[in-house]
Design an enzyme around this catalytic site. Structure first.
Site, PDB file in Angstrom:
ATOM      1  N   SER A  42       1.016  -1.184   0.001  1.00 33.47           N
ATOM      2  CA  SER A  42      -0.064   0.048  -0.404  1.00 33.47           C
ATOM      3  C   SER A  42       0.707   1.141   0.106  1.00 33.47           C
ATOM      4  CB  SER A  42      -1.020  -0.073   1.355  1.00 33.47           C
ATOM      5  OG  SER A  42      -1.858  -1.280   1.172  1.00 33.47           O
ATOM      6  N   HIS A  75      -3.401   0.537  -4.928  1.00 32.63           N
ATOM      7  CA  HIS A  75      -3.033  -0.684  -5.444  1.00 32.63           C
ATOM      8  C   HIS A  75      -3.564  -0.531  -7.057  1.00 32.63           C
ATOM      9  CE1 HIS A  75      -1.624  -3.052  -2.003  1.00 32.63           C
ATOM     10  NE2 HIS A  75      -2.213  -2.164  -1.257  1.00 32.63           N
ATOM     11  N   HIS A  99      -5.798  -9.272  -1.965  1.00 32.13           N
ATOM     12  CA  HIS A  99      -6.064  -9.677  -0.700  1.00 32.13           C
ATOM     13  C   HIS A  99      -7.024 -10.692  -0.497  1.00 32.13           C
ATOM     14  CE1 HIS A  99      -4.145  -5.682  -0.932  1.00 32.13           C
ATOM     15  NE2 HIS A  99      -3.450  -5.879   0.206  1.00 32.13           N
ATOM     16  N   TYR A 101      -9.209 -10.574   1.757  1.00 25.44           N
ATOM     17  CA  TYR A 101     -10.265  -9.878   2.399  1.00 25.44           C
ATOM     18  C   TYR A 101     -10.956  -9.301   1.225  1.00 25.44           C
ATOM     19  CZ  TYR A 101      -7.803  -5.621   2.016  1.00 25.44           C
ATOM     20  OH  TYR A 101      -6.886  -4.505   1.428  1.00 25.44           O
ATOM     21  N   GLU A 102     -10.522  -9.143  -0.179  1.00 27.46           N
ATOM     22  CA  GLU A 102     -11.240  -8.742  -0.923  1.00 27.46           C
ATOM     23  C   GLU A 102     -12.387  -9.737  -1.537  1.00 27.46           C
ATOM     24  OE1 GLU A 102      -8.819  -6.157  -4.016  1.00 27.46           O
ATOM     25  OE2 GLU A 102      -7.388  -7.378  -2.747  1.00 27.46           O
ATOM     26  N   ALA A 129       2.481  -2.256   3.955  1.00 25.88           N
ATOM     27  CA  ALA A 129       2.282  -1.483   4.917  1.00 25.88           C
ATOM     28  C   ALA A 129       1.887  -2.351   6.180  1.00 25.88           C
ATOM     29  CB  ALA A 129       1.208  -0.322   4.600  1.00 25.88           C
ATOM     30  N   MET A 233      -2.268  -7.463   6.597  1.00 23.73           N
ATOM     31  CA  MET A 233      -3.409  -8.183   5.824  1.00 23.73           C
ATOM     32  C   MET A 233      -2.843  -8.893   4.703  1.00 23.73           C
ATOM     33  SD  MET A 233      -6.347  -5.420   6.511  1.00 23.73           S
ATOM     34  CE  MET A 233      -6.473  -4.526   7.957  1.00 23.73           C
ATOM     35  N   SER A 234      -1.475  -9.208   4.491  1.00 23.42           N
ATOM     36  CA  SER A 234      -1.031  -9.523   3.181  1.00 23.42           C
ATOM     37  C   SER A 234       0.387 -10.287   3.275  1.00 23.42           C
ATOM     38  CB  SER A 234      -0.722  -8.399   2.336  1.00 23.42           C
ATOM     39  OG  SER A 234       0.313  -7.598   2.555  1.00 23.42           O
ATOM     40  N   ASN A 257       1.663   2.811  11.272  1.00 15.38           N
ATOM     41  CA  ASN A 257       0.922   3.344  12.635  1.00 15.38           C
ATOM     42  C   ASN A 257       1.036   2.663  13.681  1.00 15.38           C
ATOM     43  OD1 ASN A 257      -1.283   1.409  10.755  1.00 15.38           O
ATOM     44  ND2 ASN A 257      -1.894   1.299  13.029  1.00 15.38           N
ATOM     45  N   HIS A 282      -6.781   3.913   6.668  1.00 16.20           N
ATOM     46  CA  HIS A 282      -6.189   3.609   5.628  1.00 16.20           C
ATOM     47  C   HIS A 282      -5.482   4.845   4.905  1.00 16.20           C
ATOM     48  CE1 HIS A 282      -5.047   1.012   2.263  1.00 16.20           C
ATOM     49  NE2 HIS A 282      -5.680   2.155   1.040  1.00 16.20           N
TER      50      HIS A 282
END
Length: 307
Positions: A42, A75, A99, A101-102, A129, A233-234, A257, A282
């Site tokens: 990201s 992306h 991903h 989650y997509e 990220a 998440m990746s 973060n 995000h």
């Protein structure tokens, strides 16, 4: 296509067909056999800007059979081929990853790695990220991944679930050597000794959570207890498939973060801190990635030039 019920022979046909299409678009160029695959996380798609402009060949995902479309801001969804560095190392960048989650299966999200292996790639550089879980990590720092915790995988959602692709790798894949030591050493010495990068570079464990929600306070504390230093998440599915293909892996997290792990204020607490204090977004991820991207691009270009 490519869920775990697809027969191995059919899935291999998908991979071979996609590889043939991509080869037809890069044949006759210096990128006909790329050496390095770079997966851009990201806000880190600018890594592709380090490719020599005169050498670039772009292929949108929707023009490659079997590739799915990236739906996440930051992306772009394309393969960018080109040469990098004074040594003109042939590289392919995934500008935009896929991903779980997509709504995609792990077989679909890792499909590009299989195709890259068929094209001749031998090294994969994965960037992402991530949220800082280690209390000593702060936004804007980097973390070389030395190990990971595949939380969905431990519960059965694993990228190698289903019939094994014997043409690529073994049924039972060891992962104790997933993150190549020599590549990590090369990255660190290049960044600190050669380029003098002042941005702090940590080494730690990446905790893979499926997403798409950012972690709750209790989940941050759990991840910290389990040994995670950063959470995202990746990356882990791609790393596992890359290792299954026999590829060497270098992986890097940009800490965007600080994870909020403190318990929320009690119901009767007077003058409590706002629940939104420190909350991830995000937009914050992309903003932090943009600020640090120049350092990341500079180091990756210098490292690739030595491969």
């Amino acid at each position: 296509m490519a869920d775990t019920t697809v027969p191995v022979s059919e899935y291999l046909q998908f991979i071979n067909h996609a590889t043939t299409i991509v080869r037809s678009k890069i044949s006759g160029s210096p990128m006909a056999k790329p050496r390095v695959l770079i997966i851009c996380g990201s806000g880190l798609g600018g890594i592709a800007d380090k490719l020599a402009a005169s050498s670039i060949i772009e292929i949108d995902y929707h023009d490659i059979p079997g590739f799915k479309t990236s739906t996440v801001p930051g992306h772009a969804g394309k393969l960018v081929f080109g040469v990098m560095g004074s040594n003109k190392v042939p590289v392919v960048c995934m500008v935009g990853r896929l991903h779980f989650y997509e709504g995609y299966t792990f077989q679909q999200t890792t499909f590009p790695v299989r195709v890259a292996a068929q094209l001749g790639v031998s090294i994969v550089i994965v960037t992402n990220a991530a949220g800082g879980v280690n209390s000593n990590y702060h936004a804007g720092e980097l973390m070389l991944i030395e190990d990971h915790i595949n939380f969905p995988g431990l519960a059965g959602w694993h990228p190698l679930r289903g019939p094994n692709l014997e043409d690529f790798g073994p049924r039972f894949l060891p992962l104790s050597d997933a993150y190549d030591h020599e590549l990590r050493r090369l990255f660190m010495t290049t960044a600190q000794e050669e380029l003098g990068v002042e941005r702090k570079i940590n080494e730690g464990t990446y905790f893979f959570a499926a997403g798409p929600t950012f972690e709750s306070r209790a989940e941050v504390r759990m991840i910290r207890t389990l040994g995670g230093d950063a959470v995202g998440m990746s990356t882990v599915p791609e790393v596992i498939v890359a290792r299954h293909c026999g590829l060497k892996v270098l992986a890097l997290s940009l800490i965007t973060n600080d994870g909020v792990g403190e318990k929320p204020p009690g119901a009767l607490e007077e003058n409590p801190r706002a629940l939104s204090e420190g909350m991830a977004s995000h937009a914050e991820v992309l903003e932090t990635a943009d600020a640090a991207s120049k350092d990341v691009q500079k180091v990756i270009e210098a490292v690739v030039n030595k491969l």
